[in-house]
Enzyme design. Structure first.
Site, PDB file in Angstrom:
ATOM      1  N   LYS A  72       3.207   7.734  -2.367  1.00  0.00           N
ATOM      2  CA  LYS A  72       2.345   7.304  -3.475  1.00  0.00           C
ATOM      3  C   LYS A  72       1.866   8.513  -4.284  1.00  0.00           C
ATOM      4  CE  LYS A  72       0.814   3.103  -1.071  1.00  0.00           C
ATOM      5  NZ  LYS A  72      -0.350   2.274  -0.691  1.00  0.00           N
ATOM      6  N   TYR A  92       3.388  -5.227  -6.291  1.00  0.00           N
ATOM      7  CA  TYR A  92       2.178  -5.678  -5.594  1.00  0.00           C
ATOM      8  C   TYR A  92       1.802  -7.121  -5.969  1.00  0.00           C
ATOM      9  CZ  TYR A  92       1.150  -1.143  -3.425  1.00  0.00           C
ATOM     10  OH  TYR A  92       1.188   0.000  -2.650  1.00  0.00           O
ATOM     11  N   ASN A 145      -3.631   6.178   0.231  1.00  0.00           N
ATOM     12  CA  ASN A 145      -3.172   6.309   1.620  1.00  0.00           C
ATOM     13  C   ASN A 145      -1.749   6.841   1.728  1.00  0.00           C
ATOM     14  OD1 ASN A 145      -1.931   4.013   0.717  1.00  0.00           O
ATOM     15  ND2 ASN A 145      -3.076   2.609   2.013  1.00  0.00           N
ATOM     16  N   HIS A 171       3.715   4.049   1.275  1.00  0.00           N
ATOM     17  CA  HIS A 171       3.945   2.599   1.358  1.00  0.00           C
ATOM     18  C   HIS A 171       5.211   2.362   2.168  1.00  0.00           C
ATOM     19  CE1 HIS A 171       4.884  -1.566   0.256  1.00  0.00           C
ATOM     20  NE2 HIS A 171       6.116  -1.145   0.084  1.00  0.00           N
ATOM     21  N   GLU A 199      11.926  -5.623  -2.057  1.00  0.00           N
ATOM     22  CA  GLU A 199      11.472  -4.345  -2.622  1.00  0.00           C
ATOM     23  C   GLU A 199      12.645  -3.395  -2.882  1.00  0.00           C
ATOM     24  OE1 GLU A 199       8.330  -3.019  -0.007  1.00  0.00           O
ATOM     25  OE2 GLU A 199       7.049  -4.718  -0.555  1.00  0.00           O
TER      26      GLU A 199
HETATM   27  P1  ATP Z   1       1.296  -0.796   1.505  1.00  0.00           P
HETATM   28  O1  ATP Z   1       1.637  -2.186   1.044  1.00  0.00           O
HETATM   29  O2  ATP Z   1       0.932   0.122   0.365  1.00  0.00           O
HETATM   30  O3  ATP Z   1       2.340  -0.224   2.411  1.00  0.00           O
HETATM   31  P2  ATP Z   1      -0.336  -1.916   3.540  1.00  0.00           P
HETATM   32  O4  ATP Z   1       0.815  -2.874   3.710  1.00  0.00           O
HETATM   33  O5  ATP Z   1      -0.793  -1.171   4.736  1.00  0.00           O
HETATM   34  O6  ATP Z   1      -0.001  -0.857   2.417  1.00  0.00           O
HETATM   35  P3  ATP Z   1      -1.605  -3.923   1.942  1.00  0.00           P
HETATM   36  O7  ATP Z   1      -2.555  -4.901   2.520  1.00  0.00           O
HETATM   37  O8  ATP Z   1      -0.219  -4.385   1.596  1.00  0.00           O
HETATM   38  O9  ATP Z   1      -1.555  -2.665   2.910  1.00  0.00           O
HETATM   39  O10 ATP Z   1      -2.304  -3.294   0.662  1.00  0.00           O
HETATM   40  C1  ATP Z   1      -1.491  -2.644  -0.323  1.00  0.00           C
HETATM   41  C2  ATP Z   1      -2.230  -1.433  -0.837  1.00  0.00           C
HETATM   42  O11 ATP Z   1      -3.363  -1.876  -1.579  1.00  0.00           O
HETATM   43  C3  ATP Z   1      -2.819  -0.519   0.236  1.00  0.00           C
HETATM   44  O12 ATP Z   1      -1.899   0.407   0.746  1.00  0.00           O
HETATM   45  C4  ATP Z   1      -3.917   0.166  -0.518  1.00  0.00           C
HETATM   46  O13 ATP Z   1      -3.387   1.215  -1.347  1.00  0.00           O
HETATM   47  C5  ATP Z   1      -4.434  -0.964  -1.403  1.00  0.00           C
HETATM   48  N1  ATP Z   1      -5.552  -1.700  -0.777  1.00  0.00           N
HETATM   49  C6  ATP Z   1      -5.465  -2.626   0.205  1.00  0.00           C
HETATM   50  N2  ATP Z   1      -6.670  -3.105   0.547  1.00  0.00           N
HETATM   51  C7  ATP Z   1      -7.545  -2.445  -0.255  1.00  0.00           C
HETATM   52  C8  ATP Z   1      -8.958  -2.477  -0.412  1.00  0.00           C
HETATM   53  N3  ATP Z   1      -9.720  -3.290   0.333  1.00  0.00           N
HETATM   54  N4  ATP Z   1      -9.518  -1.662  -1.331  1.00  0.00           N
HETATM   55  C9  ATP Z   1      -8.748  -0.855  -2.090  1.00  0.00           C
HETATM   56  N5  ATP Z   1      -7.414  -0.776  -2.006  1.00  0.00           N
HETATM   57  C10 ATP Z   1      -6.822  -1.545  -1.098  1.00  0.00           C
HETATM   58 MG    MG Z   2       1.712  -3.982   2.101  1.00  0.00          MG
END
Ligand code: ATP
Ligand code: MG
Length: 138
Positions: free
Chosen positions: A10, A50, A113, A116, A127
């Site tokens: 990211k 997303y 974080n 992804h 994806e």
């Molecule tokens: P990713 O999809 O990026 O691999 P993930 O699968 O662990 O991460 P998801 O639940 O899919 O988590 O959320 C997608 C992304 O949205 C997260 O990686 C983070 O960058 C953001 N995100 C998720 N929850 C929150 C939140 N509560 N506040 C802010 N950003 C969030």
């Molecule tokens: Mg995710």
């Protein structure tokens, strides 16, 4: 089962110069790199990627974040690659991301974080197709 999964460093990971560290971890683990490119993400691509989070309170911020700078988009291949990559990434909640995982070693933020990875095989197929054309994959 041999799987392909979509992985992205990211914007925060690229900005913090962690791309090499993250790519190296997957290489050293023994996964095969099947595609890689650096790009600036359009809002259209970010919103499509997303789409599952559309309507959530953090969606706008998430799209702003992912379009804020270049990312490194990759496809990694290997035995059970989808879950293997998820385990190497670490959990979403910073306190649950184990030390030794990418998130557990490099971030304490739920949003910024650094990495992804596709959440399941169906998402991985979607994806990979969203981010790469067939001729970009080897
Ligand atoms: P990713 O999809 O990026 O691999 P993930 O699968 O662990 O991460 P998801 O639940 O899919 O988590 O959320 C997608 C992304 O949205 C997260 O990686 C983070 O960058 C953001 N995100 C998720 N929850 C929150 C939140 N509560 N506040 C802010 N950003 C969030
Ligand atoms: Mg995710």
């Amino acid at each position: 089962m041999i799987q392909r999964t979509f992985v992205m460093v990211k914007p925060d990971g690229v900005q913090r110069k962690l791309a090499g560290e993250i790519i190296g971890r997957f290489e050293r683990r023994g996964l095969r790199l099947a595609g890689m490119k650096m790009l600036r993400v359009s809002r259209e691509l970010a919103e499509a990627h997303y789409a599952a989070h559309k309507g959530k309170p953090f969606f706008g911020e998430l799209v702003d974040f992912i379009t804020s700078g270049p990312v490194v988009a990759m496809v990694w291949e290997g035995e059970d690659a989808v879950l293997l990559v998820r385990n190497m990434m670490g959990a979403l909640k910073p306190a649950e991301a184990q030390p030794g995982s990418i998130r557990g070693d490099f971030t304490a933020s739920i949003q910024m974080n650094v990495v992804h990875g596709s959440s399941d095989p169906a998402a991985a197929d979607e994806e990979v197709a969203l981010w790469f054309s067939e001729d970009e994959l080897v």
